[in-house]
Design a protein around this motif. Structure first.
Motif, short mmCIF file in Angstrom:
data_model
loop_
_atom_site.label_atom_id
_atom_site.label_comp_id
_atom_site.label_asym_id
_atom_site.label_seq_id
_atom_site.Cartn_x
_atom_site.Cartn_y
_atom_site.Cartn_z
N UNK A 1 0.84 -1.21 0.00
CA UNK A 1 0.00 0.00 0.00
C UNK A 1 0.87 1.26 0.00
N UNK A 2 2.17 1.08 -0.25
CA UNK A 2 3.06 2.23 -0.42
C UNK A 2 3.41 2.96 0.85
N UNK A 3 3.45 2.25 1.99
CA UNK A 3 3.72 2.93 3.25
C UNK A 3 4.83 2.24 4.04
N UNK A 4 5.75 1.60 3.33
CA UNK A 4 6.81 0.86 4.01
C UNK A 4 7.57 1.76 4.98
N UNK A 5 7.69 3.04 4.64
CA UNK A 5 8.48 3.95 5.48
C UNK A 5 7.76 4.31 6.78
N UNK A 6 6.47 3.98 6.89
CA UNK A 6 5.69 4.39 8.07
C UNK A 6 5.50 3.25 9.06
N UNK A 7 6.25 2.17 8.91
CA UNK A 7 6.00 0.96 9.69
C UNK A 7 5.94 1.22 11.20
N UNK A 8 6.83 2.09 11.71
CA UNK A 8 6.86 2.26 13.16
C UNK A 8 6.11 3.53 13.60
N UNK A 9 5.46 4.21 12.64
CA UNK A 9 4.70 5.40 13.00
C UNK A 9 3.42 5.00 13.74
N UNK A 10 2.82 5.97 14.42
CA UNK A 10 1.53 5.76 15.05
C UNK A 10 0.44 6.42 14.20
N UNK A 11 -0.78 5.88 14.24
CA UNK A 11 -1.82 6.40 13.36
C UNK A 11 -2.00 7.92 13.44
N UNK A 12 -1.86 8.48 14.66
CA UNK A 12 -2.02 9.92 14.82
C UNK A 12 -1.03 10.75 14.03
N UNK A 13 0.05 10.11 13.58
CA UNK A 13 1.07 10.85 12.84
C UNK A 13 0.83 10.79 11.33
N UNK A 14 -0.19 10.02 10.92
CA UNK A 14 -0.42 9.83 9.48
C UNK A 14 -1.57 10.70 8.99
N UNK A 15 -1.53 11.00 7.69
CA UNK A 15 -2.66 11.70 7.07
C UNK A 15 -3.84 10.73 6.94
N UNK A 16 -5.00 11.26 6.66
CA UNK A 16 -6.18 10.42 6.50
C UNK A 16 -6.00 9.36 5.42
N UNK A 17 -5.44 9.78 4.30
CA UNK A 17 -5.24 8.84 3.20
C UNK A 17 -4.30 7.71 3.59
N UNK A 18 -3.24 8.09 4.32
CA UNK A 18 -2.29 7.07 4.77
C UNK A 18 -2.95 6.12 5.76
N UNK A 19 -3.76 6.69 6.67
CA UNK A 19 -4.45 5.84 7.66
C UNK A 19 -5.35 4.84 6.96
N UNK A 20 -6.05 5.30 5.93
CA UNK A 20 -6.97 4.39 5.26
C UNK A 20 -6.19 3.29 4.52
N UNK A 21 -5.03 3.63 4.00
CA UNK A 21 -4.22 2.60 3.34
C UNK A 21 -3.74 1.57 4.36
N UNK A 22 -3.38 2.05 5.57
CA UNK A 22 -3.01 1.11 6.63
C UNK A 22 -4.20 0.22 6.97
N UNK A 23 -5.39 0.83 7.01
CA UNK A 23 -6.59 0.05 7.34
C UNK A 23 -6.82 -1.04 6.29
N UNK A 24 -6.51 -0.74 5.03
CA UNK A 24 -6.65 -1.75 3.98
C UNK A 24 -5.62 -2.85 4.20
N UNK A 25 -4.39 -2.45 4.56
CA UNK A 25 -3.37 -3.46 4.84
C UNK A 25 -3.78 -4.33 6.02
N UNK A 26 -4.40 -3.71 7.02
CA UNK A 26 -4.87 -4.47 8.19
C UNK A 26 -5.92 -5.51 7.77
#
Lengths: 256, 248
Positions: free
Chosen positions: A138-163
Motif C-alpha cells: 500500500x506504499x507505506x513501508x516507510x511508516x511501519x513504526x509510526x503511530x496512526x495519529x502521525x499519518x494523514x487520512x489517506x495514509x491511515x486508510x491505506x493502513x486500514x486496507x493493509x490491516x
C-alpha cells in the motif's frame, strides 16, 4: 467489458449471496427483500442516496448488523447461523471503515499484525514480516513504526486496507472508504483499491466515487429506501439507468 | 516563621519517618506508603469492577454496580470505622491500624477508579470496538488489547488526581491511630502545647506541596495526551517512543 456475467457463471458458487434479506430498525424498514449475489473476483459498487441502506447492507455481511429475515452466505458459510464461530468468521471478511478506525495506541505494524497474532495465533516474527510486505503493497513501508495519529487520512486508510489484507480475506468490504478524506487524499486510496481489483480481489464497495465505479466495477448496485433497485454493468448503469430514481440520483451527482 | 523552622529542625525525623529506626515507622513515609500501595492495589480491583459493570452479564454488572454505588455513597471515615471494628471480628484477631487503613483505602479507591476506567472505556469511539470485532477479536480480546489500554492511557491524569485525593484521605487514619503524617504532627503539637497554629500550618504545607506537584504532573500529562489525540506529530512522536519503551 462483459466479464461480469462470466465471473459469476465461470466460478460456480458466488462469494456473497443475499436471499430475501430484510432488516428493520424498530419500525424503520432498512433493508427490504434484498436478493443478489457477488461472484468470486467480482467488484461491486453499491451506490444510492444517503439513508438508502447501502452501508447497512454491507455491514450485514460480517454481521456487524444482524438481519431479521432472509439468508446471507459468505464463501459458502451461512452468516446468520447461530452455530457460526463469529470471531473466526469475521477474521476472514476484510472490512474497511469510513473513519479508518485504526487503533491509536498501536504502531502501524502492530495494527496490522494484531489480528494474525491474536486470532490466528501466528508467530509475531512472521506476522511482522507479512505486515511489512503489506505496507509495501500500500506504499507505506516507510511508516511501519509510526503511530496512526502521525499519518494523514489517506495514509491511515491505506493502513486500514493493509490491516484487512493481513488475514488473507477472500473478499473485502469497503464502507465509504474515501468519504472522510480530504479531496487530495482520495486518489491514493482509490489507487490501492484499483490495484486490489486488478489482482482479482472480490470487493463490495459502498462509494460515491463514480469514476472508480466506471473504471473498476463489474457491476453497480443502486439502492433506494432499502431496496436494491438496479444491478447493471457500469456502462449500462451510467448511460442508461432504468429507474427514475437512479436517473435522478445520477443527475444530482452530475450537477455538482 | 522562626517557630516553624525550629519545629522542622527539632522534629523532621518524626515528620518524615516517625520513630524509625528506634520505633515504628510513621510520618510522611507511612502517608506515602498508604496512598501509593493503596492505589497500586486498588487499580487492578478498579479495572475488574469497571469491566464487570460494563459486562453484558447481569450477574457481573449488578453486584459491581451495587459495590460502586454503596462505597461511593458512604463517607470514608465511616468505612474506616467499619473495617476497624468488623475485620478483627471476621479474622478473630486484632489487626494493625495501618492494615485496616490500607484495606479501607483499597476498597474505597477501587470504587472511584472503577468509575474512572469505565468513563475512559465508554468515552472511546464505538468504531474502535467495531474495528476490533471486524478483524475477528473476541469480546475479551477487544477489551484487553484495544479498549482498556486506550482507556487507561487517556485516564492517566484522572488516575493521578485520584492518587492526590488518596494522599489526603490517609490523614483520616489519624482517627484509628495510624502512625501517619497527621498523627506525627499531632504528636508534635501535644509535645509543644503552645504552637498549634505553627504545627498545623506546617502539616498543611507538606500536604499542599506534594499534592500541588502531583496535580501539576497530571495537568502536564493531560496536555500531552490532548496533543497526541489531535495528532500533533512532535508530541505524538515523543509519547509514541515512550510507549514503545514501555512495551519493550
Amino acid at each position: 467489458m462483459n466479464n461480469a456475467m462470466d465471473k459469476t457463471t465461470n466460478n460456480g458458487a458466488p462469494m456473497i449471496s443475499f436471499r430475501g434479506v430484510h432488516k428493520w430498525y424498530g419500525e424503520y424498514h432498512a433493508l427490504n427483500d434484498i436478493n443478489a449475489t457477488v461472484g468470486k473476483g467480482e467488484v461491486i459498487v453499491v451506490c444510492g442516496p444517503s439513508g438508502s441502506g447501502k452501508s447497512t447492507l454491507i455491514r450485514t455481511v460480517n454481521r456487524l448488523e444482524p438481519i431479521q429475515k432472509g439468508h446471507i452466505e459468505f464463501d459458502g458459510q451461512d452468516v446468520c447461523s447461530p452455530n457460526l464461530d463469529i470471531n473466526k468468521f469475521r477474521s476472514h471478511v476484510g472490512f474497511v471503515f469510513q473513519s479508518f478506525n485504526l487503533f491509536p495506541h498501536l504502531s502501524v505494524t502492530e495494527n496490522i499484525e494484531l489480528a494474525p497474532v491474536t486470532v490466528l495465533g501466528e508467530k509475531r516474527n512472521s506476522a511482522r514480516e507479512r505486515a511489512l510486505k503489506l505496507l509495501e503493497r500500500v506504499g507505506l513501508a516507510s511508516k511501519a513504526s509510526a503511530y496512526p495519529g502521525q499519518l494523514s487520512g489517506g495514509q491511515q486508510q491505506r493502513v486500514a486496507i493493509a490491516r484487512a489484507l493481513a488475514m488473507n480475506p477472500p473478499a473485502i468490504l469497503f464502507d465509504e472508504p474515501t468519504s472522510a478524506l480530504d479531496p487530495e487524499m482520495v486518489g491514493e486510496v482509490l489507487q490501492v483499491m484499483k490495484q486490489l481489483a486488478r489482482e482479482g480481489m472480490t470487493m463490495m464497495c459502498v462509494t460515491h466515487e463514480m469514476n472508480f465505479a466506471r473504471e473498476v466495477a463489474d457491476r453497480v448496485w443502486f439502492m433506494d429506501h432499502g431496496v436494491l433497485i438496479e444491478s447493471d454493468t457500469p456502462e449500462e448503469f451510467f448511460r442508461n439507468p432504468k429507474s427514475e430514481r437512479a436517473q435522478r440520483f445520477l443527475n444530482d451527482l452530475r450537477s455538482h | 516563621m522562626n517557630d516553624i523552622i525550629n519545629i522542622i529542625q527539632d522534629n523532621w525525623e518524626l515528620l518524615l519517618v516517625g520513630q524509625y529506626p528506634h520505633g515504628p515507622i510513621g510520618g510522611l513515609a507511612v502517608t506515602l506508603f498508604l496512598s501509593l500501595v493503596g492505589i497500586v492495589l486498588a487499580f487492578p480491583l478498579g479495572v475488574v469492577l469497571a469491566l464487570c459493570r460494563l459486562s453484558p452479564f447481569r450477574f457481573l454488572s449488578w453486584p459491581a454496580t451495587a459495590i460502586v454505588y454503596v462505597v461511593r455513597g458512604v463517607p470514608l471515615i465511616m468505612f474506616i470505622f467499619w473495617t476497624y471494628f468488623i475485620v478483627p471480628q471476621i479474622l478473630g484477631r486484632p489487626v494493625a491500624g495501618i492494615t485496616t487503613m490500607l484495606v479501607t483505602l483499597v476498597i474505597y479507591q477501587s470504587a472511584y477508579l472503577a468509575e474512572i476506567v469505565r468513563a475512559g472505556m465508554q468515552g472511546l469511539p464505538f468504531g474502535q470496538t467495531e474495528a476490533a470485532r471486524a478483524i475477528g477479536l473476541s469480546y475479551m480480546q477487544t477489551t484487553f488489547k484495544v479498549l482498556l489500554p486506550q482507556a487507561i492511557y487517556n485516564m492517566v491524569p484522572a488516575i493521578i488526581s485520584q492518587f492526590v485525593s488518596s494522599i489526603k484521605d490517609t490523614a483520616l487514619g489519624y482517627v484509628i491511630s495510624v502512625n501517619e503524617l497527621t498523627f506525627a504532627a499531632s504528636q508534635i503539637n501535644a509535645n509543644l502545647l503552645t504552637m498549634p497554629f505553627q504545627v498545623y500550618i506546617l502539616l498543611a504545607s507538606i500536604y499542599f506541596v506534594i499534592c500541588a506537584l502531583l496535580t501539576q504532573l497530571a495537568r502536564y500529562l493531560e496536555r500531552r495526551i490532548a496533543l497526541r489525540r489531535a495528532g500533533k506529530a512532535g508530541a505524538s512522536a515523543a509519547v509514541a517512543s515512550a510507549m514503545q519503551q514501555a512495551n519493550v
